[in-house]
Design an enzyme around this catalytic site. Structure first.
Site, PDB file in Angstrom:
ATOM      1  N   ARG A   1       0.876  -1.171   0.000  1.00 23.22           N
ATOM      2  CA  ARG A   1       0.000   0.000   0.000  1.00 23.22           C
ATOM      3  C   ARG A   1       0.914   1.222   0.000  1.00 23.22           C
ATOM      4  NH1 ARG A   1      -3.480  -2.810  -1.455  1.00 23.22           N
ATOM      5  NH2 ARG A   1      -5.503  -3.287  -0.493  1.00 23.22           N
TER       6      ARG A   1
ATOM      7  N   GLU B   1      -3.859   7.524  -4.052  1.00 21.00           N
ATOM      8  CA  GLU B   1      -4.223   6.915  -5.342  1.00 21.00           C
ATOM      9  C   GLU B   1      -5.511   7.554  -5.825  1.00 21.00           C
ATOM     10  OE1 GLU B   1      -4.369   2.641  -5.165  1.00 21.00           O
ATOM     11  OE2 GLU B   1      -2.365   2.519  -4.341  1.00 21.00           O
TER      12      GLU B   1
ATOM     13  N   HIS C   1      -2.182   0.322  -9.455  1.00 21.15           N
ATOM     14  CA  HIS C   1      -2.677  -0.693  -8.509  1.00 21.15           C
ATOM     15  C   HIS C   1      -3.232  -1.886  -9.308  1.00 21.15           C
ATOM     16  CE1 HIS C   1      -4.231  -1.107  -4.139  1.00 21.15           C
ATOM     17  NE2 HIS C   1      -4.083  -2.303  -4.676  1.00 21.15           N
TER      18      HIS C   1
HETATM   19  P1  NDP Z   1      -0.791 -11.859   4.272  1.00 22.39           P
HETATM   20  O1  NDP Z   1      -1.600 -11.544   5.466  1.00 22.39           O
HETATM   21  O2  NDP Z   1      -0.883 -13.198   3.644  1.00 22.39           O
HETATM   22  O3  NDP Z   1       0.768 -11.637   4.637  1.00 22.39           O
HETATM   23  C1  NDP Z   1       1.242 -10.513   5.295  1.00 22.39           C
HETATM   24  C2  NDP Z   1       2.726 -10.694   5.625  1.00 22.39           C
HETATM   25  O4  NDP Z   1       3.225  -9.454   6.145  1.00 22.39           O
HETATM   26  C3  NDP Z   1       2.995 -11.766   6.673  1.00 22.39           C
HETATM   27  O5  NDP Z   1       4.129 -12.494   6.294  1.00 22.39           O
HETATM   28  C4  NDP Z   1       3.304 -10.950   7.938  1.00 22.39           C
HETATM   29  O6  NDP Z   1       4.210 -11.535   8.834  1.00 22.39           O
HETATM   30  C5  NDP Z   1       3.994  -9.755   7.318  1.00 22.39           C
HETATM   31  N1  NDP Z   1       3.997  -8.603   8.218  1.00 22.39           N
HETATM   32  C6  NDP Z   1       2.963  -8.042   8.868  1.00 22.39           C
HETATM   33  N2  NDP Z   1       3.386  -6.984   9.587  1.00 22.39           N
HETATM   34  C7  NDP Z   1       4.719  -6.895   9.367  1.00 22.39           C
HETATM   35  C8  NDP Z   1       5.735  -6.024   9.814  1.00 22.39           C
HETATM   36  N3  NDP Z   1       5.459  -5.018  10.668  1.00 22.39           N
HETATM   37  N4  NDP Z   1       6.988  -6.210   9.361  1.00 22.39           N
HETATM   38  C9  NDP Z   1       7.288  -7.229   8.516  1.00 22.39           C
HETATM   39  N5  NDP Z   1       6.365  -8.096   8.069  1.00 22.39           N
HETATM   40  C10 NDP Z   1       5.106  -7.937   8.499  1.00 22.39           C
HETATM   41  O7  NDP Z   1      -1.120 -10.714   3.240  1.00 22.39           O
HETATM   42  P2  NDP Z   1      -0.999 -10.766   1.628  1.00 22.39           P
HETATM   43  O8  NDP Z   1       0.353 -11.256   1.259  1.00 22.39           O
HETATM   44  O9  NDP Z   1      -2.194 -11.411   1.031  1.00 22.39           O
HETATM   45  O10 NDP Z   1      -1.136  -9.211   1.280  1.00 22.39           O
HETATM   46  C11 NDP Z   1      -0.301  -8.253   1.893  1.00 22.39           C
HETATM   47  C12 NDP Z   1      -0.814  -6.862   1.561  1.00 22.39           C
HETATM   48  O11 NDP Z   1      -0.542  -6.586   0.205  1.00 22.39           O
HETATM   49  C13 NDP Z   1      -2.336  -6.712   1.686  1.00 22.39           C
HETATM   50  O12 NDP Z   1      -2.718  -6.398   3.010  1.00 22.39           O
HETATM   51  C14 NDP Z   1      -2.635  -5.599   0.737  1.00 22.39           C
HETATM   52  O13 NDP Z   1      -2.566  -4.352   1.382  1.00 22.39           O
HETATM   53  C15 NDP Z   1      -1.521  -5.697  -0.305  1.00 22.39           C
HETATM   54  N6  NDP Z   1      -2.007  -6.238  -1.574  1.00 22.39           N
HETATM   55  C16 NDP Z   1      -1.824  -5.486  -2.694  1.00 22.39           C
HETATM   56  C17 NDP Z   1      -2.265  -5.951  -3.908  1.00 22.39           C
HETATM   57  C18 NDP Z   1      -2.064  -5.131  -5.137  1.00 22.39           C
HETATM   58  O14 NDP Z   1      -2.869  -5.212  -6.049  1.00 22.39           O
HETATM   59  N7  NDP Z   1      -1.002  -4.365  -5.223  1.00 22.39           N
HETATM   60  C19 NDP Z   1      -2.976  -7.235  -4.042  1.00 22.39           C
HETATM   61  C20 NDP Z   1      -3.081  -7.967  -2.808  1.00 22.39           C
HETATM   62  C21 NDP Z   1      -2.605  -7.468  -1.620  1.00 22.39           C
HETATM   63  P3  NDP Z   1       3.991 -12.973   9.536  1.00 22.39           P
HETATM   64  O15 NDP Z   1       4.196 -13.959   8.436  1.00 22.39           O
HETATM   65  O16 NDP Z   1       5.036 -13.042  10.564  1.00 22.39           O
HETATM   66  O17 NDP Z   1       2.573 -12.941  10.052  1.00 22.39           O
END
Ligand code: NDP
Length: 323
Positions: A241, A270, A289
């Protein structure tokens, strides 16, 4: 009991509402499904007059959030994207309204798109595309190109997106580091760093890819100090994001050439304003996006909603539940 599902017209930001209606009809044949009236021409920025909704809805599938969701007697809201940062999780929890998201289905499209960004920077394809628009035959020195094989990528966030990226980067022979909160190892990731060691994690990476959710802990996560920790020949990719990176610090780093370039699928705000300096930078690729775009998306969302509609009826806990 069969559920009544309303499709909010804002889903048009990613999928025609009627297409989602058709996929949901296949996935949940005994549900009553209707596209909510967005008034006027409807469309992606449509809002719905709550008076037109009635009190018979159990579920709304939506891209955007509207205040009336809290008072419509809903049991459950499904967000047709992975990020749910616009939804008031505390208020929903208080009202006992479940919130689910579409996490888990973006790993392949975002993973491939990120590989695309990295490949184009490695081989200068973005520059040749600009030259083509100007009808210019302009070969660059071979010394400006490199292969991804042997280069290091640091993926920040190792969930659905991060794993989709790591698997594909590993397949091309890249060395993959990753940042997540949990210590458990992740396939295709050689070295895991905790968020506290983010600067160390990016210090020797040729590419840094942001793939974390936006929340109070990650807003501004990648700022001037993290950018300064990157090597000068490194590229930043943001598919998370916009506010996860400090955008003015990114512009400064690009202007001062303390990093080599950036691919930004998400920006703050955006759409990216017309006067943003990012538009005019040769070493920046802006996509609207769009990295998760995939023609199979409606079917995949319908599978999640269909499975959860079944669970709602049997009283099982919902998949992808956020609240
Ligand atoms: P997930 O919930 O599957 O994964 C999130 C990951 O981020 C996990 O590995 C988590 O750690 C890690 N995380 C959370 N907080 C932190 C932090 N402070 N520091 C480091 N790592 C952290 O989410 P997704 O992969 O499905 O999606 C991630 C984000 O990407 C979504 O929330 C969305 O905002 C964005 N997105 C964008 C898209 C686009 O079109 N550009 C499409 C889809 C998503 P842990 O494994 O330890 O829990």
């Amino acid at each position: 009991m069969s559920v009544t599902i309303g499709i909010h017209p804002s889903v048009a930001r990613i999928v025609p509402p009627e297409r989602l209606e058709s996929e949901l009809s296949d996935a949940v044949p005994d549900a009553a499904i209707r596209v909510l009236d967005g008034g006027g021409d409807g469309g992606r920025d449509a809002t719905v007059d709550p008076a037109s909704v009635g009190d018979s809805l159990d579920v709304v599938a939506s891209f955007g959030y509207e205040e009336w969701f809290l008072d419509a007697g809903l049991e459950w809201i499904h967000v047709v994207r992975a990020g749910h940062d616009e939804f008031p999780v505390d208020a929903l929890r208080e009202r006992g309204i479940a919130l689910t998201n579409s996490s888990g289905i973006h790993g392949a499209p975002v993973g491939e798109t990120v590989l695309g960004y990295m490949l184009q920077f490695a081989h200068g394809l973005h520059r040749y595309r600009t030259d083509q628009a100007d009808r210019e035959w302009n070969p660059r020195p071979w010394s400006e190109s490199f292969t991804l094989e042997g280069e290091r990528v640091c993926v920040v966030g190792l969930g659905t997106l991060g794993r989709g990226i790591a698997r594909r980067a590993d397949a091309l022979g890249m060395s993959v580091a990753g940042v997540r909160r949990t210590p458990a190892p992740v396939d295709h990731v050689e070295e895991r760093y905790s968020p506290e060691n983010l600067r160390e994690a990016v210090a020797d990476a040729r590419f840094v890819v942001l793939a974390v959710p936006l929340n109070p802990a990650t807003e501004g996560l990648f700022g001037a100090e993290e950018l300064a920790a990157m090597p000068e020949d490194a590229y930043l990719v943001n598919v998370a994001r916009g506010p996860v990176a400090d955008q003015s610090a990114v512009v400064d780093a690009l202007r001062s050439e303390s990093i080599a370039g950036a691919a930004l699928d998400v920006t703050d705000p955006e759409p990216l304003p017309e006067d943003s300096p990012l538009w005019g930078m040769e070493n920046v690729v802006v996509t609207p996006h769009a990295s998760a775009a995939d023609e199979a998306f409606p079917e995949r969302v319908a599978d999640i909603v269909g499975e959860n509609a079944r669970r709602l009826e049997t009283g099982e806990s919902l998949a992808n539940q956020v609240v």
